[in-house]
Design a protein around this motif. Structure first.
Motif, PDB file in Angstrom:
ATOM      1  N   HIS A 271      14.206   1.491  -2.982  1.00  0.00           N
ATOM      2  CA  HIS A 271      13.858   1.082  -1.648  1.00  0.00           C
ATOM      3  C   HIS A 271      12.705   0.011  -1.828  1.00  0.00           C
ATOM      4  N   PHE A 272      12.532  -0.679  -0.916  1.00  0.00           N
ATOM      5  CA  PHE A 272      11.405  -1.619  -0.791  1.00  0.00           C
ATOM      6  C   PHE A 272      10.797  -1.668   0.495  1.00  0.00           C
ATOM      7  N   ILE A 273       9.429  -2.007   0.254  1.00  0.00           N
ATOM      8  CA  ILE A 273       8.773  -2.229   1.925  1.00  0.00           C
ATOM      9  C   ILE A 273       7.839  -3.245   1.587  1.00  0.00           C
ATOM     10  N   ALA A 274       7.739  -3.832   2.691  1.00  0.00           N
ATOM     11  CA  ALA A 274       6.527  -4.870   2.803  1.00  0.00           C
ATOM     12  C   ALA A 274       5.380  -4.360   3.586  1.00  0.00           C
ATOM     13  N   ARG A 275       4.002  -4.379   2.948  1.00  0.00           N
ATOM     14  CA  ARG A 275       3.033  -3.901   3.363  1.00  0.00           C
ATOM     15  C   ARG A 275       1.930  -5.037   3.993  1.00  0.00           C
ATOM     16  N   TYR A 276       1.592  -4.926   5.053  1.00  0.00           N
ATOM     17  CA  TYR A 276       0.756  -6.231   5.733  1.00  0.00           C
ATOM     18  C   TYR A 276      -0.568  -5.671   6.233  1.00  0.00           C
ATOM     19  N   PHE A 277      -1.648  -6.304   6.144  1.00  0.00           N
ATOM     20  CA  PHE A 277      -2.891  -5.950   7.058  1.00  0.00           C
ATOM     21  C   PHE A 277      -2.977  -7.129   7.900  1.00  0.00           C
ATOM     22  N   PRO A 278      -3.236  -6.826   9.273  1.00  0.00           N
ATOM     23  CA  PRO A 278      -3.224  -7.992  10.375  1.00  0.00           C
ATOM     24  C   PRO A 278      -4.390  -8.837  10.167  1.00  0.00           C
ATOM     25  N   VAL A 279      -4.323  -9.902  11.158  1.00  0.00           N
ATOM     26  CA  VAL A 279      -5.310 -10.925  11.108  1.00  0.00           C
ATOM     27  C   VAL A 279      -6.383 -10.192  11.423  1.00  0.00           C
ATOM     28  N   GLY A 280      -7.701 -10.719  10.791  1.00  0.00           N
ATOM     29  CA  GLY A 280      -8.869  -9.938  11.129  1.00  0.00           C
ATOM     30  C   GLY A 280      -9.297  -8.965  10.048  1.00  0.00           C
ATOM     31  N   VAL A 281      -8.534  -8.499   9.308  1.00  0.00           N
ATOM     32  CA  VAL A 281      -8.465  -7.471   8.310  1.00  0.00           C
ATOM     33  C   VAL A 281      -8.686  -8.290   6.959  1.00  0.00           C
ATOM     34  N   VAL A 282      -9.809  -8.097   6.388  1.00  0.00           N
ATOM     35  CA  VAL A 282      -9.926  -8.767   5.015  1.00  0.00           C
ATOM     36  C   VAL A 282      -9.062  -8.394   4.115  1.00  0.00           C
ATOM     37  N   PRO A 283      -8.030  -9.328   3.417  1.00  0.00           N
ATOM     38  CA  PRO A 283      -7.228  -8.892   2.420  1.00  0.00           C
ATOM     39  C   PRO A 283      -7.664  -7.790   1.319  1.00  0.00           C
ATOM     40  N   ASN A 284      -7.411  -6.720   1.027  1.00  0.00           N
ATOM     41  CA  ASN A 284      -7.919  -5.722   0.106  1.00  0.00           C
ATOM     42  C   ASN A 284      -6.893  -5.357  -1.306  1.00  0.00           C
ATOM     43  N   GLY A 285      -5.900  -6.162  -1.368  1.00  0.00           N
ATOM     44  CA  GLY A 285      -5.043  -6.139  -2.411  1.00  0.00           C
ATOM     45  C   GLY A 285      -4.275  -4.752  -2.385  1.00  0.00           C
ATOM     46  N   LEU A 286      -4.202  -4.132  -1.282  1.00  0.00           N
ATOM     47  CA  LEU A 286      -3.182  -3.115  -0.911  1.00  0.00           C
ATOM     48  C   LEU A 286      -1.870  -3.698  -0.285  1.00  0.00           C
TER      49      LEU A 286
ATOM     50  N   ILE B 216       4.923  -4.449  -6.737  1.00  0.00           N
ATOM     51  CA  ILE B 216       5.427  -5.426  -7.919  1.00  0.00           C
ATOM     52  C   ILE B 216       5.492  -6.684  -7.477  1.00  0.00           C
ATOM     53  N   ASN B 217       4.385  -7.180  -6.925  1.00  0.00           N
ATOM     54  CA  ASN B 217       3.987  -8.455  -6.634  1.00  0.00           C
ATOM     55  C   ASN B 217       2.409  -8.623  -6.445  1.00  0.00           C
ATOM     56  N   ALA B 218       1.812  -9.749  -6.540  1.00  0.00           N
ATOM     57  CA  ALA B 218       0.504 -10.121  -6.097  1.00  0.00           C
ATOM     58  C   ALA B 218       0.244 -10.705  -4.826  1.00  0.00           C
ATOM     59  N   LEU B 219       1.199 -11.053  -3.951  1.00  0.00           N
ATOM     60  CA  LEU B 219       1.200 -11.392  -2.797  1.00  0.00           C
ATOM     61  C   LEU B 219       0.502 -10.190  -1.746  1.00  0.00           C
ATOM     62  N   ASP B 220      -0.625 -10.538  -0.973  1.00  0.00           N
ATOM     63  CA  ASP B 220      -1.046  -9.705  -0.241  1.00  0.00           C
ATOM     64  C   ASP B 220      -0.594  -9.466   1.107  1.00  0.00           C
ATOM     65  N   ARG B 221      -0.605 -10.736   1.905  1.00  0.00           N
ATOM     66  CA  ARG B 221      -0.302 -10.620   3.463  1.00  0.00           C
ATOM     67  C   ARG B 221       1.323 -10.814   3.654  1.00  0.00           C
ATOM     68  N   VAL B 222       2.040  -9.778   3.025  1.00  0.00           N
ATOM     69  CA  VAL B 222       3.433  -9.904   3.387  1.00  0.00           C
ATOM     70  C   VAL B 222       3.926  -9.469   4.564  1.00  0.00           C
ATOM     71  N   GLU B 223       4.728 -10.381   5.281  1.00  0.00           N
ATOM     72  CA  GLU B 223       5.021 -10.002   6.632  1.00  0.00           C
ATOM     73  C   GLU B 223       6.425  -9.141   6.790  1.00  0.00           C
ATOM     74  N   SER B 224       7.312  -9.398   6.093  1.00  0.00           N
ATOM     75  CA  SER B 224       8.800  -9.118   5.822  1.00  0.00           C
ATOM     76  C   SER B 224       9.377  -9.344   4.863  1.00  0.00           C
ATOM     77  N   ILE B 225      10.544  -8.664   4.343  1.00  0.00           N
ATOM     78  CA  ILE B 225      11.522  -8.855   3.396  1.00  0.00           C
ATOM     79  C   ILE B 225      12.774  -8.535   3.816  1.00  0.00           C
ATOM     80  N   THR B 226      13.685  -9.390   3.223  1.00  0.00           N
ATOM     81  CA  THR B 226      15.104  -9.058   3.438  1.00  0.00           C
ATOM     82  C   THR B 226      15.715  -9.183   1.911  1.00  0.00           C
ATOM     83  N   ILE B 227      16.922  -8.451   1.772  1.00  0.00           N
ATOM     84  CA  ILE B 227      17.697  -8.593   0.600  1.00  0.00           C
ATOM     85  C   ILE B 227      18.829  -9.212   0.945  1.00  0.00           C
TER      86      ILE B 227
END
Length: 92
Positions: free
Chosen positions: A7-22, A38-49
């Motif tokens: 299973h996969f999830i996208a984790r996003y921190f909203p605008v105004g929150v400093v990206p923290n690598g999580l 599994i990647n280096a992106l920080d502000r991923v909003e959505s994923i689809t397979i």
């Protein structure tokens, strides 16, 4: 024989929150007991397979546009930024 479900999830921190690598894309192979980034992106909003190809996944980001991988089944899939689709942020 037990089938391993991934299973996969996208984790996003909203605008105004400093990206923290999580933020980013995570996967689990043990029903969510643990998650691996599994990647280096920080502000991923959505994923689809892709329903026609389980090895292809698309990810949208807040400001970096659309990303794609065609090797989702490996431990660390390579995501490549698409150059042909651009997203605009609209203010309401």
């Amino acid at each position: 024989m037990m089938q391993v479900r991934i299973h996969f999830i996208a984790r996003y921190f909203p605008v105004g929150v400093v990206p923290n690598g999580l933020g980013g894309i995570y996967k689990t192979t043990n029903r969510g007991a643990s998650w691996t980034k599994i990647n280096a992106l920080d502000r991923v909003e959505s994923i689809t397979i892709d329903p026609n190809n389980a090895n292809t996944m698309y990810a949208t980001t807040e400001s970096e546009g659309l990303w794609i991988t065609n090797n989702l089944n490996v431990a660390s899939p390579y995501l490549q930024k698409t150059r042909t689709i651009h997203f605009n942020i609209l203010s309401v």
